[in-house]
Design a protein around this motif. Sequence first.
Motif, PDB file in Angstrom:
ATOM      1  N   LEU A   1      35.361  23.861  51.735  1.00  0.00           N
ATOM      2  CA  LEU A   1      35.870  24.015  50.378  1.00  0.00           C
ATOM      3  C   LEU A   1      35.027  25.002  49.579  1.00  0.00           C
ATOM      4  CD1 LEU A   1      36.743  20.296  49.511  1.00  0.00           C
ATOM      5  CD2 LEU A   1      38.324  22.150  50.079  1.00  0.00           C
ATOM      6  N   MET A   2      33.722  24.991  49.798  1.00  0.00           N
ATOM      7  CA  MET A   2      32.849  25.944  49.112  1.00  0.00           C
ATOM      8  C   MET A   2      33.146  27.377  49.559  1.00  0.00           C
ATOM      9  SD  MET A   2      29.250  23.874  48.985  1.00  0.00           S
ATOM     10  CE  MET A   2      28.325  25.275  48.422  1.00  0.00           C
ATOM     11  N   ALA A   3      33.459  27.577  50.822  1.00  0.00           N
ATOM     12  CA  ALA A   3      33.802  28.911  51.316  1.00  0.00           C
ATOM     13  C   ALA A   3      35.104  29.398  50.685  1.00  0.00           C
ATOM     14  CB  ALA A   3      33.915  28.896  52.836  1.00  0.00           C
ATOM     15  N   ILE A   4      36.073  28.502  50.524  1.00  0.00           N
ATOM     16  CA  ILE A   4      37.343  28.866  49.878  1.00  0.00           C
ATOM     17  C   ILE A   4      37.087  29.252  48.425  1.00  0.00           C
ATOM     18  CG2 ILE A   4      39.568  27.959  49.091  1.00  0.00           C
ATOM     19  CD1 ILE A   4      39.563  26.236  51.676  1.00  0.00           C
ATOM     20  N   GLY A   5      36.286  28.461  47.728  1.00  0.00           N
ATOM     21  CA  GLY A   5      35.950  28.772  46.338  1.00  0.00           C
ATOM     22  C   GLY A   5      35.228  30.100  46.212  1.00  0.00           C
ATOM     23  N   PHE A   6      34.313  30.376  47.135  1.00  0.00           N
ATOM     24  CA  PHE A   6      33.592  31.647  47.113  1.00  0.00           C
ATOM     25  C   PHE A   6      34.544  32.814  47.335  1.00  0.00           C
ATOM     26  CE2 PHE A   6      31.057  34.948  49.260  1.00  0.00           C
ATOM     27  CZ  PHE A   6      30.141  35.203  48.250  1.00  0.00           C
ATOM     28  N   ALA A   7      35.514  32.642  48.233  1.00  0.00           N
ATOM     29  CA  ALA A   7      36.492  33.700  48.488  1.00  0.00           C
ATOM     30  C   ALA A   7      37.336  33.970  47.239  1.00  0.00           C
ATOM     31  CB  ALA A   7      37.384  33.322  49.665  1.00  0.00           C
ATOM     32  N   VAL A   8      37.722  32.921  46.514  1.00  0.00           N
ATOM     33  CA  VAL A   8      38.503  33.096  45.281  1.00  0.00           C
ATOM     34  C   VAL A   8      37.665  33.840  44.236  1.00  0.00           C
ATOM     35  CG1 VAL A   8      39.596  31.863  43.363  1.00  0.00           C
ATOM     36  CG2 VAL A   8      39.979  31.107  45.701  1.00  0.00           C
ATOM     37  N   ILE A   9      36.387  33.528  44.133  1.00  0.00           N
ATOM     38  CA  ILE A   9      35.506  34.213  43.189  1.00  0.00           C
ATOM     39  C   ILE A   9      35.383  35.695  43.551  1.00  0.00           C
ATOM     40  CG2 ILE A   9      33.111  34.377  42.383  1.00  0.00           C
ATOM     41  CD1 ILE A   9      33.002  31.304  42.648  1.00  0.00           C
ATOM     42  N   VAL A  10      35.210  35.995  44.823  1.00  0.00           N
ATOM     43  CA  VAL A  10      35.099  37.393  45.260  1.00  0.00           C
ATOM     44  C   VAL A  10      36.393  38.147  44.959  1.00  0.00           C
ATOM     45  CG1 VAL A  10      34.904  38.862  47.312  1.00  0.00           C
ATOM     46  CG2 VAL A  10      33.322  36.962  46.981  1.00  0.00           C
ATOM     47  N   ILE A  11      37.535  37.524  45.200  1.00  0.00           N
ATOM     48  CA  ILE A  11      38.822  38.163  44.891  1.00  0.00           C
ATOM     49  C   ILE A  11      38.928  38.431  43.391  1.00  0.00           C
ATOM     50  CG2 ILE A  11      41.332  37.788  44.824  1.00  0.00           C
ATOM     51  CD1 ILE A  11      41.001  36.311  47.509  1.00  0.00           C
ATOM     52  N   GLY A  12      38.466  37.493  42.569  1.00  0.00           N
ATOM     53  CA  GLY A  12      38.488  37.689  41.124  1.00  0.00           C
ATOM     54  C   GLY A  12      37.646  38.876  40.691  1.00  0.00           C
ATOM     55  N   PHE A  13      36.463  39.028  41.268  1.00  0.00           N
ATOM     56  CA  PHE A  13      35.619  40.171  40.921  1.00  0.00           C
ATOM     57  C   PHE A  13      36.220  41.484  41.425  1.00  0.00           C
ATOM     58  CE2 PHE A  13      32.030  37.173  40.182  1.00  0.00           C
ATOM     59  CZ  PHE A  13      31.703  37.627  38.911  1.00  0.00           C
ATOM     60  N   ILE A  14      36.846  41.463  42.582  1.00  0.00           N
ATOM     61  CA  ILE A  14      37.487  42.676  43.102  1.00  0.00           C
ATOM     62  C   ILE A  14      38.637  43.097  42.190  1.00  0.00           C
ATOM     63  CG2 ILE A  14      38.921  43.565  44.992  1.00  0.00           C
ATOM     64  CD1 ILE A  14      37.097  41.953  46.903  1.00  0.00           C
ATOM     65  N   LEU A  15      39.426  42.120  41.724  1.00  0.00           N
ATOM     66  CA  LEU A  15      40.534  42.447  40.820  1.00  0.00           C
ATOM     67  C   LEU A  15      40.040  42.964  39.474  1.00  0.00           C
ATOM     68  CD1 LEU A  15      43.016  39.498  41.456  1.00  0.00           C
ATOM     69  CD2 LEU A  15      43.235  41.875  42.179  1.00  0.00           C
ATOM     70  N   MET A  16      38.852  42.558  39.062  1.00  0.00           N
ATOM     71  CA  MET A  16      38.316  42.981  37.782  1.00  0.00           C
ATOM     72  C   MET A  16      37.722  44.393  37.859  1.00  0.00           C
ATOM     73  SD  MET A  16      35.650  40.928  35.364  1.00  0.00           S
ATOM     74  CE  MET A  16      36.426  39.367  35.655  1.00  0.00           C
ATOM     75  N   ALA A  17      37.390  44.860  39.017  1.00  0.00           N
ATOM     76  CA  ALA A  17      36.718  46.151  39.175  1.00  0.00           C
ATOM     77  C   ALA A  17      37.677  47.317  38.945  1.00  0.00           C
ATOM     78  CB  ALA A  17      36.136  46.248  40.573  1.00  0.00           C
ATOM     79  N   GLY A  18      37.096  48.468  38.659  1.00  0.00           N
ATOM     80  CA  GLY A  18      37.867  49.699  38.513  1.00  0.00           C
ATOM     81  C   GLY A  18      38.416  49.893  37.130  1.00  0.00           C
ATOM     82  N   GLY A  19      39.291  50.885  37.007  1.00  0.00           N
ATOM     83  CA  GLY A  19      39.946  51.145  35.732  1.00  0.00           C
ATOM     84  C   GLY A  19      39.200  52.096  34.834  1.00  0.00           C
ATOM     85  N   GLY A  20      38.061  52.577  35.285  1.00  0.00           N
ATOM     86  CA  GLY A  20      37.299  53.508  34.469  1.00  0.00           C
ATOM     87  C   GLY A  20      37.844  54.917  34.582  1.00  0.00           C
ATOM     88  N   SER A  21      37.389  55.759  33.690  1.00  0.00           N
ATOM     89  CA  SER A  21      37.804  57.147  33.694  1.00  0.00           C
ATOM     90  C   SER A  21      36.748  57.993  34.397  1.00  0.00           C
ATOM     91  CB  SER A  21      37.991  57.631  32.257  1.00  0.00           C
ATOM     92  OG  SER A  21      38.314  58.991  32.233  1.00  0.00           O
ATOM     93  N   ASP A  22      37.190  59.008  35.121  1.00  0.00           N
ATOM     94  CA  ASP A  22      36.254  59.915  35.782  1.00  0.00           C
ATOM     95  C   ASP A  22      35.549  60.817  34.775  1.00  0.00           C
ATOM     96  OD1 ASP A  22      36.907  58.859  38.251  1.00  0.00           O
ATOM     97  OD2 ASP A  22      38.542  60.294  38.560  1.00  0.00           O
TER      98      ASP A  22
END
Length: 84
Positions: free
Chosen positions: A23-44
């Motif tokens: 269950l902890m591994a599943i929770g960690f995977a959800v957290i990593v997915i959340g951070f990946i979705l939050m990344a990007g969107g900046g301007s060059d």
Amino acid sequence: MAKKSKEVKETAGFALGKENYKLMAIGFAVIVIGFILMAGGGSDDPNVFSEEIFSFRRITLAPILLLLGFGFEIYAIMKKPKDD
């Protein structure tokens, strides 16, 4: 000298059960997915403002996934392991 009582259980190994770690591994995977979705969107170019940082994915979806992941981690740690 007094003999030690046999009431104390001798447990060797991990503090939590196998299911807790899964269950902890599943929770960690959800957290990593959340951070990946939050990344990007900046301007060059630093002189150009990008409206992409205000997307639904970064402002709403990613923080909800992070909160769910952290809540799931708390549940995984607090869940009582099954006695075998």
